[in-house]
Design a protein around this motif. Structure first.
Motif, PDB file in Angstrom:
ATOM      1  N   HIS A  94      92.116  57.819  61.489  1.00  0.00           N
ATOM      2  CA  HIS A  94      93.561  58.476  60.458  1.00  0.00           C
ATOM      3  C   HIS A  94      92.663  58.579  59.479  1.00  0.00           C
ATOM      4  CE1 HIS A  94      96.144  56.867  58.593  1.00  0.00           C
ATOM      5  NE2 HIS A  94      97.968  58.171  59.552  1.00  0.00           N
TER       6      HIS A  94
ATOM      7  N   GLU B  45      88.732  45.947  74.391  1.00  0.00           N
ATOM      8  CA  GLU B  45      88.462  47.518  74.347  1.00  0.00           C
ATOM      9  C   GLU B  45      89.797  48.266  73.638  1.00  0.00           C
ATOM     10  OE1 GLU B  45      89.863  50.443  78.244  1.00  0.00           O
ATOM     11  OE2 GLU B  45      88.563  49.129  78.544  1.00  0.00           O
TER      12      GLU B  45
ATOM     13  N   ALA C 147      90.692  46.539  70.663  1.00  0.00           N
ATOM     14  CA  ALA C 147      90.748  46.608  69.502  1.00  0.00           C
ATOM     15  C   ALA C 147      89.592  47.592  69.564  1.00  0.00           C
ATOM     16  CB  ALA C 147      89.792  45.417  69.511  1.00  0.00           C
ATOM     17  N   ALA C 148      87.971  47.798  69.929  1.00  0.00           N
ATOM     18  CA  ALA C 148      87.435  49.202  69.840  1.00  0.00           C
ATOM     19  C   ALA C 148      88.269  50.527  70.234  1.00  0.00           C
ATOM     20  CB  ALA C 148      86.489  49.004  70.916  1.00  0.00           C
ATOM     21  N   TRP C 149      89.139  50.620  70.508  1.00  0.00           N
ATOM     22  CA  TRP C 149      89.955  51.856  71.011  1.00  0.00           C
ATOM     23  C   TRP C 149      90.528  52.071  69.222  1.00  0.00           C
ATOM     24  CZ3 TRP C 149      95.141  52.996  69.979  1.00  0.00           C
ATOM     25  CH2 TRP C 149      95.486  54.697  70.997  1.00  0.00           C
ATOM     26  N   LEU C 150      91.621  50.568  69.192  1.00  0.00           N
ATOM     27  CA  LEU C 150      91.993  50.830  67.852  1.00  0.00           C
ATOM     28  C   LEU C 150      91.294  51.206  66.390  1.00  0.00           C
ATOM     29  CD1 LEU C 150      94.847  47.485  68.977  1.00  0.00           C
ATOM     30  CD2 LEU C 150      95.604  50.530  68.309  1.00  0.00           C
ATOM     31  N   ARG C 151      90.224  50.391  66.724  1.00  0.00           N
ATOM     32  CA  ARG C 151      88.818  50.741  65.092  1.00  0.00           C
ATOM     33  C   ARG C 151      88.264  52.199  64.761  1.00  0.00           C
ATOM     34  NH1 ARG C 151      87.427  45.695  66.678  1.00  0.00           N
ATOM     35  NH2 ARG C 151      85.656  46.660  68.156  1.00  0.00           N
ATOM     36  N   ALA C 152      88.388  53.041  66.324  1.00  0.00           N
ATOM     37  CA  ALA C 152      88.290  53.860  66.181  1.00  0.00           C
ATOM     38  C   ALA C 152      89.269  54.540  65.914  1.00  0.00           C
ATOM     39  CB  ALA C 152      87.460  54.425  68.027  1.00  0.00           C
ATOM     40  N   GLN C 153      90.541  54.379  66.112  1.00  0.00           N
ATOM     41  CA  GLN C 153      92.192  55.716  65.707  1.00  0.00           C
ATOM     42  C   GLN C 153      92.123  55.630  64.521  1.00  0.00           C
ATOM     43  OE1 GLN C 153      93.373  57.455  67.620  1.00  0.00           O
ATOM     44  NE2 GLN C 153      91.740  57.136  69.349  1.00  0.00           N
ATOM     45  N   GLN C 154      91.986  54.094  63.936  1.00  0.00           N
ATOM     46  CA  GLN C 154      92.046  53.876  62.290  1.00  0.00           C
ATOM     47  C   GLN C 154      90.577  54.325  61.389  1.00  0.00           C
ATOM     48  OE1 GLN C 154      91.130  49.902  61.384  1.00  0.00           O
ATOM     49  NE2 GLN C 154      92.044  49.585  58.901  1.00  0.00           N
ATOM     50  N   GLU C 155      89.605  54.553  61.934  1.00  0.00           N
ATOM     51  CA  GLU C 155      88.549  55.300  61.492  1.00  0.00           C
ATOM     52  C   GLU C 155      88.752  56.898  61.926  1.00  0.00           C
ATOM     53  OE1 GLU C 155      84.684  54.905  62.999  1.00  0.00           O
ATOM     54  OE2 GLU C 155      84.792  52.535  62.458  1.00  0.00           O
TER      55      GLU C 155
END
Length: 164
Positions: free
Chosen positions: A65, A53, A55-63
């Motif tokens: 950003h 969960e 990791a998915a949140w971090l990917r969304a934040q990275q996108e």
């Protein structure tokens, strides 16, 4: 003495006694070996789900950003400023004295911000929401009573636009 006692038992009694001992050993092995392994596996499964969960949140934040950076670099959009920015929201939390109870502040790509508080004064939260209503719209709120009077754990979702 034990051998004499065993010698007096019939063959059937010795067999039942041996089976009872074997069942006891299996129960002990289950209690001391299998059950701790099962408990550890359940804990690891829960931790793995939590990490997935995150990791998915971090990917969304990275996108999100990366998209913001691309727009700012190409001049398509300016970095957010003014009363509706995250920085203004953080400043408002600091001014209201709510920052120490803040456990999560997560901007979302949809223009919303998720906030989580622990052991926060209910009175201070309501006063801040009343004042913040000029700059932010409250989309979702959930609160649970804390251990102390006037204390709550709260989760809020705000939109960075005017009014409730």
């Amino acid at each position: 003495m034990m051998m004499a006692w065993l010698g007096r038992l019939t063959g059937r009694e010795r067999t039942l006694l041996g089976l009872g001992g074997l069942v006891g050993l299996v129960a002990l092995a289950f209690t001391w070996i299998v059950e701790p392994i099962r408990a550890e596996r359940a804990a690891l499964s829960a931790a793995l789900a939590e990490e997935a969960e995150l990791a998915a949140w971090l990917r969304a934040q990275q996108e999100a950003h990366a998209g913001l950076v691309a727009r700012v670099v190409t001049g398509q959009a300016a970095a957010p400023e003014g009363p509706r920015s995250i920085a203004a929201l953080e400043a408002g939390l600091l001014d209201a004295g709510l920052a120490p109870a803040l456990t999560r502040l997560a901007p979302q790509a949809s223009g919303q911000v998720e906030l989580a508080f622990e052991a926060l004064s209910y009175t201070d939260l309501i006063a801040w929401l009343r004042d913040a209503g000029l700059d932010h719209r409250l989309d979702r709120a959930s609160m649970t009573a804390g251990a102390d009077p006037d204390r709550v754990d709260a989760r809020l979702t705000l939109s960075l636009e005017e009014g409730f």
